[in-house]
Design an enzyme around this catalytic site. Structure first.
Site, mmCIF file in Angstrom:
data_model
loop_
_atom_site.group_PDB
_atom_site.id
_atom_site.type_symbol
_atom_site.label_atom_id
_atom_site.label_comp_id
_atom_site.label_asym_id
_atom_site.label_seq_id
_atom_site.Cartn_x
_atom_site.Cartn_y
_atom_site.Cartn_z
ATOM 1 C CG ASN A 209 -0.229 -0.053 2.507
ATOM 2 O OD1 ASN A 209 0.474 0.882 2.856
ATOM 3 N ND2 ASN A 209 -0.370 -1.154 3.241
ATOM 4 C CG ASP A 277 -7.309 -4.695 6.321
ATOM 5 O OD1 ASP A 277 -6.890 -4.620 7.486
ATOM 6 O OD2 ASP A 277 -7.848 -3.742 5.713
ATOM 7 C CE LYS A 287 8.522 -13.732 -12.888
ATOM 8 N NZ LYS A 287 9.365 -13.304 -13.981
ATOM 9 N N PRO A 305 -3.611 -11.347 10.753
ATOM 10 C CG PRO A 305 -1.566 -11.621 11.817
ATOM 11 C CD PRO A 305 -2.279 -11.905 10.526
ATOM 12 C CG ASP A 306 -6.691 -5.805 13.816
ATOM 13 O OD1 ASP A 306 -5.856 -5.133 14.455
ATOM 14 O OD2 ASP A 306 -7.663 -5.306 13.226
ATOM 15 C CB ILE A 307 -0.801 -5.793 14.922
ATOM 16 C CG1 ILE A 307 -0.215 -6.724 13.850
ATOM 17 C CG2 ILE A 307 0.230 -5.480 15.998
ATOM 18 C CD1 ILE A 307 0.767 -6.069 12.919
ATOM 19 C CG PHE A 325 -2.568 6.164 13.145
ATOM 20 C CD1 PHE A 325 -1.829 5.969 14.302
ATOM 21 C CD2 PHE A 325 -2.428 7.356 12.458
ATOM 22 C CE1 PHE A 325 -0.960 6.939 14.769
ATOM 23 C CE2 PHE A 325 -1.565 8.347 12.912
ATOM 24 C CZ PHE A 325 -0.824 8.139 14.062
ATOM 25 C CE LYS A 339 -10.928 1.501 11.049
ATOM 26 N NZ LYS A 339 -10.225 1.990 9.880
ATOM 27 C CE LYS A 343 -8.794 -1.970 13.735
ATOM 28 N NZ LYS A 343 -7.806 -2.621 12.909
HETATM 29 N N1 CTP Z 1 -4.052 -2.588 12.114
HETATM 30 C C1 CTP Z 1 -3.297 -3.627 12.650
HETATM 31 N N2 CTP Z 1 -3.317 -4.856 12.050
HETATM 32 C C2 CTP Z 1 -4.071 -5.074 10.955
HETATM 33 C C3 CTP Z 1 -4.849 -4.017 10.406
HETATM 34 C C4 CTP Z 1 -4.802 -2.789 11.006
HETATM 35 O O1 CTP Z 1 -2.615 -3.417 13.641
HETATM 36 N N3 CTP Z 1 -4.067 -6.263 10.391
HETATM 37 C C5 CTP Z 1 -4.051 -1.295 12.794
HETATM 38 C C6 CTP Z 1 -3.398 -0.183 12.050
HETATM 39 O O2 CTP Z 1 -2.023 -0.081 12.385
HETATM 40 C C7 CTP Z 1 -4.173 1.016 12.549
HETATM 41 C C8 CTP Z 1 -5.555 0.472 12.786
HETATM 42 O O3 CTP Z 1 -5.391 -0.926 12.925
HETATM 43 O O4 CTP Z 1 -3.681 1.457 13.788
HETATM 44 C C9 CTP Z 1 -6.571 0.775 11.764
HETATM 45 O O5 CTP Z 1 -6.179 0.343 10.504
HETATM 46 P P1 CTP Z 1 -7.124 0.612 9.226
HETATM 47 O O6 CTP Z 1 -6.473 -0.051 8.078
HETATM 48 O O7 CTP Z 1 -7.441 2.044 9.116
HETATM 49 O O8 CTP Z 1 -8.438 -0.101 9.635
HETATM 50 P P2 CTP Z 1 -8.893 -1.546 9.407
HETATM 51 O O9 CTP Z 1 -8.771 -2.292 10.659
HETATM 52 O O10 CTP Z 1 -8.168 -2.100 8.236
HETATM 53 O O11 CTP Z 1 -10.405 -1.359 9.074
HETATM 54 P P3 CTP Z 1 -11.086 -0.983 7.664
HETATM 55 O O12 CTP Z 1 -10.476 -1.897 6.672
HETATM 56 O O13 CTP Z 1 -12.509 -1.208 7.949
HETATM 57 O O14 CTP Z 1 -10.779 0.459 7.392
#
Ligand code: CTP
Length: 403
Positions: A209, A277, A287, A305-307, A325, A339, A343
């Site tokens: 990204n 995500d 490859k 995983p969502d950290i 963020f 959020k 979270k």
């Molecule tokens: N984050 C994280 N791990 C992930 C995804 C997000 O730690 N796998 C954290 C980011 O570092 C940030 C926050 O979650 O602090 C929000 O990230 P954002 O991408 O804006 O939100 P999402 O959780 O992806 O939700 P959405 O896709 O609905 O915007």
């Protein structure tokens, strides 16, 4: 508070050089040893005699001086310091630093140093705002050069605007925060995630990204300046490692989670990374090749995983303050509030990353700090300023109950 600390102060040619005399005094009052380099331009504004008398040391002016080189070569001069301060830093010396020009003692010492460098810019507003100066500052920031000011106000040239050098007391406080070890977050451990993640499709391709890591890196540096012991867990970025903190480099979201967990325990966690995500479920070990006549391959995604959510879960390992963020392109505040709840973190720093906002990869940010207690909207400002303000707010939180 600066007992025994050594400062190399480079005074370049601006009217604000007179304030550097005051800075020398203040630094000495705090116990620092100050050695001064005066550029040709600097000597037009303050005399070598005044600088020598105040610093109690000789003033270094010439690159090709036989006596200076014999007593103290430019390499030693640049390294026998805990911190190099350039005050005032003119547009010219900033440009030389950015370009790596070494054509006098000051610029050579700046190129040769392996110590942290703090610049205090001072110049006319138009020079400050000029695209060349701003590009040079961005280059220096990416290399980890620290900056204080400039402020805005009446300038010596008669104009009003940005370009006024920070006051000696402000510079002193910054130096103390950098070197004194007495900042408000001294003894506190912080983890900051920054940058994008790369999710491999095969050994040569990945999903990424637009995150540059500028905001996360700036926050890590700002927390360190306030005395925190910081581990910066960074995805792939082109930025220099900020000085004075531990940097762990990762690629994928899974690696980032592992690195954050390995860095625990911490009292502060700031998740500024733009974590992907989804990872690639059918990642190829070789490859992927084009096959004549075959349809394009399908990439299957799996949730990463969502950290932030993982580390926000209640438990003994949970940092006392967890800041996330929210990068949003629409309904910024509503999405950020949702959020925060989803979270389980303590604060969400919401920023608009829609097209045209210039946030991703840019220098400035407009943020809103969303907490259960309400929303604090900050004006648009540089990412370094956002970082300093956020670090200050974090520091004040630790003085009292969480808000
Ligand atoms: N984050 C994280 N791990 C992930 C995804 C997000 O730690 N796998 C954290 C980011 O570092 C940030 C926050 O979650 O602090 C929000 O990230 P954002 O991408 O804006 O939100 P999402 O959780 O992806 O939700 P959405 O896709 O609905 O915007």
């Amino acid at each position: 508070m600066l007992d025994g600390r050594r400062i190399l102060l480079i005074i370049s040619g601006g009217i604000a050089a007179y304030k550097s005399l005051e800075l020398i005094r203040r630094l000495q009052d705090r116990g620092a040893a100050v050695r001064c380099v005066l550029t040709k331009g600097g000597a037009q504004f303050v005399t070598p005699l005044a600088v020598a008398a105040l610093s109690g040391d000789k003033v270094y002016q010439e690159l090709f001086s036989l006596t200076d080189e014999a007593e103290m070569g430019h390499i030693r001069l640049s390294r026998e310091a805990d911190l190099v301060v350039v005050a005032p830093a003119t547009a010219n010396i900033i440009a030389k630093m950015a370009a790596g020009i070494a054509d006098d003692l000051a610029s050579t010492a700046l190129l040769a140093t392996d110590k942290p460098v703090l610049i205090a810019p001072a110049m006319n507003t138009m020079m400050w705002l000029h695209a060349a100066t701003q590009a040079n500052l961005a280059t220096l920031a990416a290399r980890g050069i620290l900056r204080i000011g400039p402020g805005a106000g009446d300038l010596a040239c008669g104009e009003v605007g940005a370009g006024r050098m920070a006051e000696p007391m402000e510079i002193l406080e910054r130096i103390e925060a950098l070197l004194g070890g007495g900042g408000p977050l001294t003894g506190r451990r912080a983890i900051v995630t920054s940058g994008p993640t790369h999710e491999a499709i095969d050994p040569v391709r990945y999903i990424a990204n637009r995150s540059s890591g500028r905001q996360g890196h700036a926050i890590a540096a700002a927390l360190a300046r306030l005395g925190a012991e910081v581990t910066l867990v960074s995805g792939p970025v082109v930025l220099a490692d900020p000085p004075g903190l531990q940097v762990v480099k990762v690629e994928s979201a899974a690696q980032m989670l592992d690195a954050v967990q390995a860095a625990l325990p911490a009292e502060i966690l700031v998740c500024a990374a733009a974590v992907a995500d989804w990872g690639v479920a059918n990642r190829a070990t070789e490859k992927r090749k084009k096959q004549a006549g075959a349809p394009p391959p399908t990439i299957e995604l799996v949730p990463n995983p969502d950290i932030l959510a993982t580390l926000s879960q209640p438990g003994p390992a949970r940092p006392r303050l967890v800041v996330g963020f929210a990068a949003e392109t629409e309904n910024l505040l509503d999405n950020a509030a949702a959020k925060l709840a989803r979270k389980g973190c303590d604060w969400i720093v919401a920023n608009d990353v829609s097209e045209g906002s210039g946030t991703f990869g840019g220098e400035a940010n407009t943020v809103h700090v969303v907490t259960p207690g309400g929303i604090d909207s900050w004006p648009r400002m540089g990412k370094d300023e956002v970082a300093d303000r956020l670090a200050d707010r974090i520091a004040s939180t630790f003085e009292g109950p969480l808000s």
